[in-house]
Write an enzyme that holds these catalytic residues in place. Structure first.
Site, PDB file in Angstrom:
ATOM      1  N   HIS A 308       0.860  -1.185   0.000  1.00  0.00           N
ATOM      2  CA  HIS A 308       0.000   0.000   0.000  1.00  0.00           C
ATOM      3  C   HIS A 308       0.891   1.229   0.000  1.00  0.00           C
ATOM      4  O   HIS A 308       1.950   1.216   0.635  1.00  0.00           O
ATOM      5  CB  HIS A 308      -0.898   0.002   1.245  1.00  0.00           C
ATOM      6  CG  HIS A 308      -2.055   0.926   1.128  1.00  0.00           C
ATOM      7  ND1 HIS A 308      -1.947   2.268   1.383  1.00  0.00           N
ATOM      8  CD2 HIS A 308      -3.333   0.703   0.741  1.00  0.00           C
ATOM      9  CE1 HIS A 308      -3.127   2.834   1.180  1.00  0.00           C
ATOM     10  NE2 HIS A 308      -3.986   1.918   0.785  1.00  0.00           N
ATOM     11  N   ASP A 366      -8.018  -5.160   0.207  1.00  0.00           N
ATOM     12  CA  ASP A 366      -8.527  -5.980  -0.890  1.00  0.00           C
ATOM     13  C   ASP A 366      -8.192  -7.451  -0.736  1.00  0.00           C
ATOM     14  O   ASP A 366      -8.753  -8.289  -1.436  1.00  0.00           O
ATOM     15  CB  ASP A 366      -7.957  -5.481  -2.217  1.00  0.00           C
ATOM     16  CG  ASP A 366      -8.514  -4.126  -2.563  1.00  0.00           C
ATOM     17  OD1 ASP A 366      -9.725  -3.942  -2.388  1.00  0.00           O
ATOM     18  OD2 ASP A 366      -7.744  -3.252  -2.976  1.00  0.00           O
TER      19      ASP A 366
HETATM   20  N1  ACO Z   1       4.131  -7.617  -4.838  1.00  0.00           N
HETATM   21  C1  ACO Z   1       5.454  -7.600  -5.057  1.00  0.00           C
HETATM   22  N2  ACO Z   1       6.220  -6.495  -4.927  1.00  0.00           N
HETATM   23  C2  ACO Z   1       5.590  -5.351  -4.581  1.00  0.00           C
HETATM   24  C3  ACO Z   1       4.198  -5.290  -4.351  1.00  0.00           C
HETATM   25  C4  ACO Z   1       3.465  -6.479  -4.480  1.00  0.00           C
HETATM   26  N3  ACO Z   1       2.159  -6.495  -4.262  1.00  0.00           N
HETATM   27  N4  ACO Z   1       3.856  -4.011  -4.020  1.00  0.00           N
HETATM   28  C5  ACO Z   1       4.986  -3.293  -4.055  1.00  0.00           C
HETATM   29  N5  ACO Z   1       6.025  -4.108  -4.381  1.00  0.00           N
HETATM   30  C6  ACO Z   1       7.433  -3.699  -4.468  1.00  0.00           C
HETATM   31  C7  ACO Z   1       7.706  -2.940  -5.755  1.00  0.00           C
HETATM   32  O1  ACO Z   1       8.139  -3.779  -6.802  1.00  0.00           O
HETATM   33  C8  ACO Z   1       8.779  -1.961  -5.318  1.00  0.00           C
HETATM   34  O2  ACO Z   1      10.002  -2.655  -5.327  1.00  0.00           O
HETATM   35  P1  ACO Z   1      11.388  -1.855  -5.664  1.00  0.00           P
HETATM   36  O3  ACO Z   1      11.546  -0.838  -4.578  1.00  0.00           O
HETATM   37  O4  ACO Z   1      12.431  -2.930  -5.636  1.00  0.00           O
HETATM   38  O5  ACO Z   1      11.184  -1.255  -7.036  1.00  0.00           O
HETATM   39  C9  ACO Z   1       8.430  -1.646  -3.874  1.00  0.00           C
HETATM   40  O6  ACO Z   1       7.684  -2.788  -3.399  1.00  0.00           O
HETATM   41  C10 ACO Z   1       7.571  -0.390  -3.706  1.00  0.00           C
HETATM   42  O7  ACO Z   1       6.446  -0.507  -4.562  1.00  0.00           O
HETATM   43  P2  ACO Z   1       5.812   0.707  -5.351  1.00  0.00           P
HETATM   44  O8  ACO Z   1       4.981   0.177  -6.478  1.00  0.00           O
HETATM   45  O9  ACO Z   1       6.872   1.708  -5.676  1.00  0.00           O
HETATM   46  O10 ACO Z   1       4.898   1.312  -4.230  1.00  0.00           O
HETATM   47  P3  ACO Z   1       3.633   2.208  -4.445  1.00  0.00           P
HETATM   48  O11 ACO Z   1       3.384   2.881  -3.175  1.00  0.00           O
HETATM   49  O12 ACO Z   1       3.770   3.030  -5.665  1.00  0.00           O
HETATM   50  O13 ACO Z   1       2.491   1.110  -4.768  1.00  0.00           O
HETATM   51  C11 ACO Z   1       0.668  -0.337  -4.654  1.00  0.00           C
HETATM   52  C12 ACO Z   1       1.514   0.704  -3.920  1.00  0.00           C
HETATM   53  C13 ACO Z   1       0.240   0.182  -6.030  1.00  0.00           C
HETATM   54  C14 ACO Z   1      -0.597  -0.618  -3.852  1.00  0.00           C
HETATM   55  C15 ACO Z   1       1.504  -1.645  -4.809  1.00  0.00           C
HETATM   56  O14 ACO Z   1       1.877  -2.125  -3.534  1.00  0.00           O
HETATM   57  C16 ACO Z   1       0.767  -2.730  -5.597  1.00  0.00           C
HETATM   58  O15 ACO Z   1       0.789  -2.717  -6.830  1.00  0.00           O
HETATM   59  N6  ACO Z   1       0.098  -3.692  -4.875  1.00  0.00           N
HETATM   60  C17 ACO Z   1      -0.688  -4.701  -5.527  1.00  0.00           C
HETATM   61  C18 ACO Z   1      -2.014  -4.127  -5.955  1.00  0.00           C
HETATM   62  C19 ACO Z   1      -2.943  -3.863  -4.781  1.00  0.00           C
HETATM   63  O16 ACO Z   1      -3.121  -4.712  -3.911  1.00  0.00           O
HETATM   64  N7  ACO Z   1      -3.593  -2.703  -4.808  1.00  0.00           N
HETATM   65  C20 ACO Z   1      -4.570  -2.313  -3.793  1.00  0.00           C
HETATM   66  C21 ACO Z   1      -4.108  -1.128  -3.035  1.00  0.00           C
HETATM   67  S1  ACO Z   1      -5.232  -0.793  -1.731  1.00  0.00           S
HETATM   68  C22 ACO Z   1      -6.502   0.036  -2.445  1.00  0.00           C
HETATM   69  O17 ACO Z   1      -6.453   0.613  -3.480  1.00  0.00           O
HETATM   70  C23 ACO Z   1      -7.747  -0.029  -1.711  1.00  0.00           C
END
Ligand code: ACO
Length: 433
Positions: A308, A366
């Protein structure tokens, strides 16, 4: 202003800028950069708004480090266990919990606006039966502005209020009709004797040919899901609603914009993606393979329902939903028990994995909502629609707060331009290929 209330910024070792420091009631202090360009000629750069407060708000507070979520000061766990969605909706819109009279009046206003203009049925018929219900939601909610002309003037407080009541009241009807349309079943009209959640379940699942009793466990679970998704401060869809409304656009159009943003898999679409992922994993022995894929930088796969932008700790909504999962599975089951088992094992394994620990990736709201929806018999394509129904009150509260704010300005971000410098136009027949 005392130096305690300012931040000194030095640029290239010179040009000391004094920027005001703002303090909220909770949360980090905020550097006020509003005059940075007009007084000093600089922009700030923050794509994705990771460190930028886009507005002042008194509705919701999140401490992502500690896993805290407060609505108007009340912890989400207390609201989810002790109140109803109607109380939370009132709270978000009015800043205080309602007394009994206020609650009854509010409920009655909502209940008496749940029907849709009959002509809107023709809009549904214009969609293909296999259209994604979120596509229908964007279309129908946007179309409300063509039907309710007496609640479009955002400068008139009575019209504002009517728009809020209408939007909140009609959203479950619009969503249930999108579902019925996809099934080829007759639309079911709302019932005034039912609660907000029970009425929604009635419109989703009842058929004209036989009576349908709403299970109290399902009603409670749906109400709790609505509470848990009601607002989440300046998330992507809420910020979309605010940005759209900042131009003075009508509320129905702005909520349609919020629904469009919510649809994406990184936001509200994640609950649909979680279920698809669990169904793809199928058995616990395949979990390591999927965890490896989630960690592989060359694989676009992410563990859906994990991570998140704000929570770097367990999402408090996910813990409440995990408990609801047990209740609902005990009541209706619907063959979803193995999915819950799989989800629990996946959660355990991911939380024990150094990759997820280092990146502070925890289950988000979620992760468990999809399992509850599946147990309730709600098809996957409707998951994000339910999120939209619940989040509507948050969008409306944030919209109301914004348009009531005398400091409101049209949202107009700046940019770091990386394109060509000015160059001379060359007519087409003089250009070298
Ligand atoms: N699985 C694997 N790796 C992940 C995940 C994941 N679910 N989420 C983040 N990471 C990793 C990224 O690859 C990144 O790695 P790096 O630093 O080596 O490049 C690091 O963790 C940070 O991730 P970002 O995408 O930069 O973080 P951001 O804050 O932009 O993204 C997000 C948050 C979009 C929710 C992300 O965690 C994600 O895509 N999760 C899966 C989708 C999800 O569950 N969304 C629901 C969010 S809650 C809502 O909307 C109600």
């Amino acid at each position: 202003m005392s130096s305690k209330n300012t931040v000194k910024v030095s640029v290239s070792g010179e040009n000391i800028l004094n920027l005001p420091l703002l303090e909220g009631t909770l949360g980090p202090r905020v550097i006020d950069v509003r005059k940075l360009y007009s007084d000093h000629g600089y922009f700030t750069y923050d794509p994705g708004f990771t460190s930028t407060a886009s507005c002042e708000s008194s509705i919701t507070f999140i401490d992502g480090e500690k896993g805290i979520l407060l609505h108007r000061g009340y912890p989400i766990q207390e609201l989810a266990s002790q109140s109803s969605f109607m109380e939370v909706a009132y709270l978000l819109l009015h800043d205080d919990l309602p007394d009994l009279d206020q609650l009854n009046h509010f409920r009655s206003e909502i209940t008496h606006h749940t029907m849709l203009h009959e002509q809107l049925i023709y809009f549904y018929r214009g969609f293909r039966r296999d259209a994604h219900p979120m596509a229908i939601m964007v279309g129908i909610v946007g179309a409300l502005s063509a039907f309710y002309h007496d609640s479009l003037d955002i400068a008139d407080p009575d019209q504002q209020k009517l728009a809020v009541i209408r939007m909140l009241a009609k959203m479950p009807t619009i969503a249930a009709m999108a579902y019925k349309y996809s099934q080829g079943q007759p639309f079911v009209y709302p019932r005034n004797d039912l609660s907000y959640a029970a009425n929604f379940l009635h419109m989703m699942f009842s058929l004209p040919v036989e009576p349908y009793e709403v299970s109290p466990v399902m009603e409670r679970a749906m109400d709790r899901i609505f509470i848990l998704h009601a607002d989440h401060e300046q998330n992507a869809s809420t910020s979309t609603v605010r940005l759209a409304s900042s131009s003075g656009a009508n509320p129905f159009a702005c909520i349609a914009a919020g629904i469009a943003c919510l649809w994406g898999p990184a936001h509200g679409g994640a609950n649909e993606a979680v279920l698809e992922m669990l169904q793809e994993i199928r058995t616990p022995d395949r979990i390591p393979e999927f965890l490896a894929r989630a960690k592989d930088k060359d694989d676009p796969f992410r563990l859906m329902g994990f991570g998140h932008r704000v929570y770097k700790n367990y999402d408090p909504r996910a813990s409440v939903l995990r408990e609801s999962c047990y209740e609902i599975l005990e009541d209706v089951g619907n063959g979803s028990e193995p999915l819950l088992e799989l989800a629990l094992t996946l959660e355990k394994k991911a939380l024990a994995d150094p990759y997820f620990q280092e990146k502070r990736l925890f289950p988000n709201v979620d992760f468990y909502s999809g399992i509850i929806f599946k147990a309730m018999g709600i098809p996957t394509s409707m998951f994000t629609v339910l999120f939209a129904v619940a989040r509507t009150v948050g969008w409306l509260s944030q919209w109301k707060e914004m348009i009531e704010d005398p400091k409101m300005k049209i949202g107009r971000p700046r940019q770091l331009y990386k394109g060509h410098q000015k160059r001379k136009f060359v007519p087409v027949n003089e250009r070298n290929s």
